[in-house]
Design an enzyme around this catalytic site. Structure first.
Site, PDB file in Angstrom:
ATOM      1  N   ASP A  64      -0.222  -3.623   1.833  1.00 56.42           N
ATOM      2  CA  ASP A  64      -1.217  -3.432   0.759  1.00 56.42           C
ATOM      3  C   ASP A  64      -1.836  -1.876   0.850  1.00 56.42           C
ATOM      4  OD1 ASP A  64      -3.150  -4.003  -1.464  1.00 56.42           O
ATOM      5  OD2 ASP A  64      -4.498  -4.364  -0.253  1.00 56.42           O
ATOM      6  N   THR A  97      -2.714  -0.004  -5.543  1.00 59.19           N
ATOM      7  CA  THR A  97      -3.559   1.036  -4.303  1.00 59.19           C
ATOM      8  C   THR A  97      -2.606   2.050  -3.819  1.00 59.19           C
ATOM      9  OG1 THR A  97      -3.372  -0.877  -3.114  1.00 59.19           O
ATOM     10  CG2 THR A  97      -5.182  -0.577  -3.826  1.00 59.19           C
ATOM     11  N   THR A  98      -1.271   1.604  -3.546  1.00 52.23           N
ATOM     12  CA  THR A  98      -0.284   2.682  -3.117  1.00 52.23           C
ATOM     13  C   THR A  98      -0.068   3.752  -4.035  1.00 52.23           C
ATOM     14  OG1 THR A  98       0.424   0.671  -1.764  1.00 52.23           O
ATOM     15  CG2 THR A  98       1.853   2.689  -1.750  1.00 52.23           C
ATOM     16  N   ASP A 394      -4.776  -9.824  -4.811  1.00 55.57           N
ATOM     17  CA  ASP A 394      -3.989  -8.768  -5.544  1.00 55.57           C
ATOM     18  C   ASP A 394      -3.655  -9.569  -6.915  1.00 55.57           C
ATOM     19  OD1 ASP A 394      -4.609  -6.943  -3.698  1.00 55.57           O
ATOM     20  OD2 ASP A 394      -2.446  -6.059  -3.625  1.00 55.57           O
TER      21      ASP A 394
END
Length: 560
Positions: A64, A97-98, A394
């Protein structure tokens, strides 16, 4: 001569390090690209995991983006901005997020050659901002609404969104199993925004398939006294009393003093204490409640008293669990046992205590308001369950966002390629340098499909060429084509149900562009190492003095 005699101006403290101009801007860009390179390999369904070992000896295995960025403990001032955008993406939409860090790194990477060639950063920033607006408009145009569908259709569409999110996680192998569980949990809490109404409890042991969803509240059995085993462990339609008081004999304060003239008076004082606790317990029983939960301790006397009257009790229940029981059963937490009326008691269809692995769980199901759910997670190792919990968080966030904003776009790099194509076409209509800047911004979007291919072990150049050709078709039929990580070719992401909420992409592009523009607008970095070392010395000397003081005291020195 006059010029030589001019006094030297000292503006900053001695030892201050200032760097400005093109070199420091390039250095900041390099630092951000280095951060993006660290988490680059975690993108997508074939992304790798990172094992992070901190100074306390804790080990975290995660892919994550936000979790990794938090744990990396980055000190470079410019690169910290990427940590902030990853955190904001996580709190705002929960996933992507990545993606946001990769995009920001790629925007800066594409801006680097222009900066080195002497282009003024403000020109780049202006072009990037206008390109960002165009990209977001295009995404909104391509987004498909899931509004107006029946509940069953909506559920299956939301499960597709959750499965897309989970496919890139450690529990990707069981994504269908968990996706439907997450959708049921989110739908059960309705329009309530409080995320803590979906509880996740972790029980080591068993396998992932042993995980289950409780449409209500489940929490671990609390510490209990003698008499607990005599209490009934199952009730149908019980009334539930929620308290925030202690139900045990209280010892006197340390310096309490009672003077008695007659020994018989002592017994009356002891009796009074017992009468107070019995009075409280009687009122609990008279309320008609069959289950008594308290945030504070319920002592051995109370436990036995309730057991004799077929009432279940649990003390020291966590605040979060007690609030979730209150929300689910419609009860209210009481701070007094006086005047307990039916309105403050909660109800549920079934209460039972069940064994899950090595733990015993108190489970309330069939709650009237139904505004809460609990997912009980099973799995082999603790790190694995922790990562599963992060993955489910998530997925829960994504499903909530999809419910609220109800528009989805094709995933798997399809939307990125289509946005890139649109911006390139737009760039050809502009004269001047802006054309180059918007073109480079458009090329940056290709980092997502390229990285998806690299992480899956496929030839990125080959796949990207196929995608470019498909997206360039005049009919527009190739707009939904993205990377197929199973075959190494390309496929219609929308038809394969690789979907993500449009809000995730919009938020990611906005945040990445803002971060890139912020870093490009910095023209001087000032570091004051002297004050840092001074603080360090002050702290060290304070510690030295402190430990010295303790050492002396420990040897039995007299206090002066």
């Amino acid at each position: 001569m006059a010029a030589m005699l001019q006094p030297q101006i000292i503006l900053l403290k001695e030892g201050t390090d200032t760097s400005q101009g093109k070199a420091q801007l390039v250095s900041n860009i390099n630092a951000c690209c280095a951060v993006a390179d660290v988490i680059r390999t975690t993108l997508g369904p074939r992304g790798m995991d990172k094992l992070i070992h901190d100074d306390k000896g804790n080990t975290t295995i995660s892919n994550d983006g936000a979790t990794i960025m938090k744990l990396l403990d980055i000190v470079h001032p410019a690169a910290k901005i990427l940590v902030d955008i990853a955190k904001s993406q996580d709190s705002e939409v929960g996933d992507g997020t990545t993606t946001v860090v990769l995009l920001a790194g790629e925007f800066l990477e594409k801006a680097k050659p222009f900066i080195e060639d002497g282009v003024h950063p403000q020109n780049l920033i202006r072009s990037y901002r206008s390109a960002c607006q165009l990209a977001i408009e295009k995404i909104k145009e391509l987004a498909v609404s899931i509004e107006g569908k029946s509940l069953e259709e909506k559920k299956s569409l939301l499960a597709k969104c959750a499965a897309t999110t989970l496919s890139s996680k450690l529990i990707g192998g069981e994504k269908e199993f968990f996706a439907s569980m997450v959708v049921d949990a989110v739908i059960s809490i309705g329009n309530d925004d409080r995320l803590n109404l979906v509880g996740i409890k972790k029980v080591p042991g068993g396998n992932m398939r042993d995980s289950f969803l409780v449409n209500g509240v489940a929490f671990k059995k609390t510490f209990s006294y003698a008499g607990f085993e005599q209490q009934p462990k199952k009730f149908v339609n019980p009334k539930i009393l929620l308290l925030n008081i202690e139900l045990e004999l209280k010892s006197e304060k340390e310096n309490a003093e009672i003077r008695l003239s007659d020994p018989s008076q002592y017994q009356s004082i002891v009796d009074a204490e017992w009468n107070i606790i019995y009075d409280k317990l009687d009122k609990c029983v008279q309320s008609g409640a069959k289950i008594v939960l308290s945030r504070l301790a319920i002592g051995d006397l109370a436990t036995q008293y309730f057991a004799d009257r077929d009432i279940f009790c649990a003390g020291r229940v966590a605040e979060e669990d007690l609030q979730r029981v209150a929300a689910a059963t419609g009860g209210a937490v009481q701070t007094s046992v006086n005047n307990i009326i039916d309105e403050v008691l909660g109800i549920c269809e079934l209460f039972e205590e069940k064994q899950v692995g090595n733990e015993r769980f108190n489970i309330f199901s069939g709650c009237p308001s139904g505004q809460t759910a609990t997912i009980v997670l099973r799995g082999g190792a603790d790190q694995f369950i922790d990562e599963a919990e992060r993955s489910l968080h998530d997925a829960i966030m994504i499903v909530r966002r999809a419910l609220k904003n109800s528009t989805v776009v094709a995933g798997g790099g399809a939307i990125d390629m289509e946005t890139s194509r649109h911006l390139r076409q737009y760039a050809h209509t502009i004269a001047g340098k802006s054309q180059l800047f918007i073109n480079s911004y458009a090329k940056a979007f290709e980092v997502i499909p390229r990285q998806l291919c690299d992480n899956a072990g496929f030839d990125a150049t080959d796949v990207l060429n196929k995608l470019r050709q498909k997206h360039a078709l005049a009919s527009g039929e190739g707009a939904n084509y993205g990377v197929d990580v199973n075959t190494g070719g390309i496929a219609d992401s929308f038809a394969n149900f690789v979907w993500e909420p449009a809000v995730v992409k919009i938020n990611a592009i906005n945040a990445a562009t803002e971060a890139a523009c912020l870093i490009l607008s910095v023209d001087e970095t000032v570091k004051n190492p002297k004050s840092e070392s001074a603080q360090g010395e002050a702290a060290a000397s304070a510690m030295g003095r402190g430990s010295g003081g303790f050492r002396g005291r420990g040897r039995g020195m007299r206090r002066r």
